[in-house]
Design an enzyme around this catalytic site. Sequence first.
Site, PDB file in Angstrom:
ATOM      1  N   GLU A   1       0.940  -1.426   0.005  1.00 14.86           N
ATOM      2  CA  GLU A   1      -0.136   0.068  -0.025  1.00 14.86           C
ATOM      3  C   GLU A   1       0.876   1.209   0.014  1.00 14.86           C
ATOM      4  O   GLU A   1       1.837   1.456   0.618  1.00 14.86           O
ATOM      5  CB  GLU A   1      -0.839   0.017   1.240  1.00 14.86           C
ATOM      6  CG  GLU A   1      -1.826  -1.003   1.032  1.00 14.86           C
ATOM      7  CD  GLU A   1      -2.837  -1.018   2.210  1.00 14.86           C
ATOM      8  OE1 GLU A   1      -4.095  -1.604   1.996  1.00 14.86           O
ATOM      9  OE2 GLU A   1      -2.654  -0.753   3.343  1.00 14.86           O
TER      10      GLU A   1
ATOM     11  N   CYS B   1       3.603   8.581   0.901  1.00  9.36           N
ATOM     12  CA  CYS B   1       4.076   7.694   1.828  1.00  9.36           C
ATOM     13  C   CYS B   1       4.588   6.670   1.261  1.00  9.36           C
ATOM     14  O   CYS B   1       3.407   5.809   0.747  1.00  9.36           O
ATOM     15  CB  CYS B   1       3.220   7.739   2.978  1.00  9.36           C
ATOM     16  SG  CYS B   1       3.624   6.480   4.535  1.00  9.36           S
TER      17      CYS B   1
ATOM     18  N   CYS C   1       6.661  -6.865   7.115  1.00 11.96           N
ATOM     19  CA  CYS C   1       7.704  -5.973   7.827  1.00 11.96           C
ATOM     20  C   CYS C   1       7.991  -7.193   9.147  1.00 11.96           C
ATOM     21  O   CYS C   1       7.261  -8.111   9.369  1.00 11.96           O
ATOM     22  CB  CYS C   1       6.992  -5.039   8.883  1.00 11.96           C
ATOM     23  SG  CYS C   1       8.239  -3.917   9.967  1.00 11.96           S
TER      24      CYS C   1
ATOM     25  N   CYS D   1       6.178  -4.030  15.583  1.00 11.05           N
ATOM     26  CA  CYS D   1       5.751  -3.186  16.811  1.00 11.05           C
ATOM     27  C   CYS D   1       4.511  -3.358  17.098  1.00 11.05           C
ATOM     28  O   CYS D   1       3.633  -3.564  16.316  1.00 11.05           O
ATOM     29  CB  CYS D   1       6.067  -1.570  16.070  1.00 11.05           C
ATOM     30  SG  CYS D   1       7.963  -1.456  15.542  1.00 11.05           S
TER      31      CYS D   1
ATOM     32  N   CYS E   1       1.313  -1.178  15.882  1.00  9.38           N
ATOM     33  CA  CYS E   1       1.221  -0.949  14.331  1.00  9.38           C
ATOM     34  C   CYS E   1       0.683  -2.181  13.513  1.00  9.38           C
ATOM     35  O   CYS E   1       1.113  -3.288  13.971  1.00  9.38           O
ATOM     36  CB  CYS E   1       2.816  -0.850  13.868  1.00  9.38           C
ATOM     37  SG  CYS E   1       2.888  -0.618  12.019  1.00  9.38           S
TER      38      CYS E   1
ATOM     39  N   GLU F   1      10.694  -1.926   6.724  1.00  7.52           N
ATOM     40  CA  GLU F   1      11.774  -1.158   7.511  1.00  7.52           C
ATOM     41  C   GLU F   1      12.808  -0.657   6.372  1.00  7.52           C
ATOM     42  O   GLU F   1      13.416  -1.641   5.992  1.00  7.52           O
ATOM     43  CB  GLU F   1      12.395  -1.774   8.700  1.00  7.52           C
ATOM     44  CG  GLU F   1      13.787  -1.302   9.184  1.00  7.52           C
ATOM     45  CD  GLU F   1      13.838   0.018   9.346  1.00  7.52           C
ATOM     46  OE1 GLU F   1      14.653   0.886   8.912  1.00  7.52           O
ATOM     47  OE2 GLU F   1      13.225   0.420  10.663  1.00  7.52           O
TER      48      GLU F   1
ATOM     49  N   SER G   1      12.380   7.114   7.238  1.00  7.60           N
ATOM     50  CA  SER G   1      11.811   6.985   8.912  1.00  7.60           C
ATOM     51  C   SER G   1      12.499   5.298   9.245  1.00  7.60           C
ATOM     52  O   SER G   1      12.156   4.462   8.437  1.00  7.60           O
ATOM     53  CB  SER G   1      10.285   6.756   9.212  1.00  7.60           C
ATOM     54  OG  SER G   1       9.781   6.418  10.262  1.00  7.60           O
TER      55      SER G   1
ATOM     56  N   SER H   1      11.133   6.449  14.567  1.00  8.80           N
ATOM     57  CA  SER H   1      10.039   5.893  15.283  1.00  8.80           C
ATOM     58  C   SER H   1      10.238   5.562  16.654  1.00  8.80           C
ATOM     59  O   SER H   1      10.793   4.480  16.995  1.00  8.80           O
ATOM     60  CB  SER H   1       9.640   4.699  14.418  1.00  8.80           C
ATOM     61  OG  SER H   1       8.322   4.622  14.530  1.00  8.80           O
TER      62      SER H   1
ATOM     63  N   HIS I   1       8.691   6.438  20.163  1.00  7.37           N
ATOM     64  CA  HIS I   1       7.420   6.057  20.783  1.00  7.37           C
ATOM     65  C   HIS I   1       7.431   5.481  22.140  1.00  7.37           C
ATOM     66  O   HIS I   1       6.594   5.134  22.866  1.00  7.37           O
ATOM     67  CB  HIS I   1       6.760   4.726  20.179  1.00  7.37           C
ATOM     68  CG  HIS I   1       6.754   4.902  18.726  1.00  7.37           C
ATOM     69  ND1 HIS I   1       6.019   5.991  17.951  1.00  7.37           N
ATOM     70  CD2 HIS I   1       7.170   4.430  17.528  1.00  7.37           C
ATOM     71  CE1 HIS I   1       5.960   6.182  16.868  1.00  7.37           C
ATOM     72  NE2 HIS I   1       6.629   4.877  16.383  1.00  7.37           N
TER      73      HIS I   1
ATOM     74  N   ASN J   1      -3.808   5.464  15.815  1.00 10.15           N
ATOM     75  CA  ASN J   1      -4.901   5.022  14.797  1.00 10.15           C
ATOM     76  C   ASN J   1      -5.283   3.873  15.036  1.00 10.15           C
ATOM     77  O   ASN J   1      -4.304   2.913  14.935  1.00 10.15           O
ATOM     78  CB  ASN J   1      -4.282   5.599  13.443  1.00 10.15           C
ATOM     79  CG  ASN J   1      -4.079   6.888  13.072  1.00 10.15           C
ATOM     80  OD1 ASN J   1      -4.882   7.790  13.356  1.00 10.15           O
ATOM     81  ND2 ASN J   1      -2.568   7.316  12.739  1.00 10.15           N
TER      82      ASN J   1
ATOM     83  N   CYS K   1      -1.139   6.270   9.879  1.00  5.70           N
ATOM     84  CA  CYS K   1       0.027   5.921  10.247  1.00  5.70           C
ATOM     85  C   CYS K   1      -0.207   4.651  11.073  1.00  5.70           C
ATOM     86  O   CYS K   1      -1.039   4.688  12.052  1.00  5.70           O
ATOM     87  CB  CYS K   1       0.894   6.835  11.260  1.00  5.70           C
ATOM     88  SG  CYS K   1       1.463   8.179  10.308  1.00  5.70           S
TER      89      CYS K   1
END
Length: 409
Positions: free
Chosen positions: A127, A140, A147, A151, A154, A212, A243, A265, A267, A342, A385
């Site tokens: 995406e 983006c 991935c 995380c 996510c 990543e 990022s 990133s 957090h 989100n 995000c």
Amino acid sequence: MSVSIDLTNSAQALRPAAPALSAAPALAKRSLLGLSREEMGAALVEAGIPAKQARMRVQQLWHWLYVRGVKDISQMANVSKDLRATLDQHFEIARPEIVEEQISVDGTRKWLFRFPSRGAGRPVEIETVYIPEEGRGTLCVSSQVGCTLTCTFCHTGTQRLVRNLEPSEIVGQVLTARERLGDFPDAATPQGAIVPSEGRLVSNVVMMGMGEPLYNYDNVKSALAVVSDGDGLALSKRRITLSTSGVVPMIPKTGEEMGVMLAISLHAVTDELRDVLVPINKKYPIKELMDACRAYPGLSNARRITFEYVMLKGVNDSLADARELVRLLKGIPAKINLIPFNPWPGSPYECSDWDQIERFADLVNQAGYASPIRTPRGRDIFAACGQLKSESERMKRGDRLALEAAVAG
């Protein structure tokens, strides 16, 4: 409310007669997208184009691909018919297949792209998201299919890694988005599209999509070199941001070799919590990450590092966390993007209360750091995000659209 355009073929094409068993399989054509000028020149020579002509031909191809935005070799009007036939025999400039395009009520666009199989693998899907704002349009871009980082906040992290994207596939996302938005000379902007009122429609690229980037370093580096080439797509490196979740050994190399803007990133402000939220922290803890940031090549007040901090209710949003964040960043030219969490189906977290996010931001701001609260964009189409996840790993389309409607409501 969101608009969803399903571009999957609804009817099967007529199948040609099966080839004779003795027929040799067709050799795969090499993509010209994402190649450096030197690689493209060498490929042309290998295809039989005289070395003395190769440099001029590279300039022609570069212009057609990245300035004019053509997607078929036959459209290269000032290239001779014979040369076009040679190019078509050996090369392709295919972009990703658009399986679905979704448009949020706020103008955010999300594309589900499909790439062909590589070797014995299956076709893959990723995406890409376009976020229009006044004065700029940010794309983006994804670097991997899936991935490995897991995380816990996510959605993409719940999908297994399938493979890295090739430079042609990374560049292809940018080209397709520009075409769909009307950002090439002969392309038309869709009627009613929300885009910047002036200037380039894709003005910024952020490597913040699926994957990543620093675990696909060479391919990302090659792709961004093409995106930033001044005679082609010509995006300033100040408008390209990579990022990372904190692949510490690759951070200095990124600054030296790519020279793009860096985002971390983060957090969490303690190793105990970051080990849970961003498990790569177990390998590269916060102190090592901060040391790498302080030494980032080219770091200055004009080239600050962005620290991304998702706001999780009762997890990392206390004022004590805010004070520790300020302490951690001391001496680093930085800004902090505070990201309201989100939601996605099955997530164990909730978004922090808005009043608490503002108190957190005020404390960080008073310490001298810009701390904008990122306005959630594209939530109604799961384009915000941490929400990206390819169709092949998701629920049935009807169930997903029902959930998107619930989130939007």
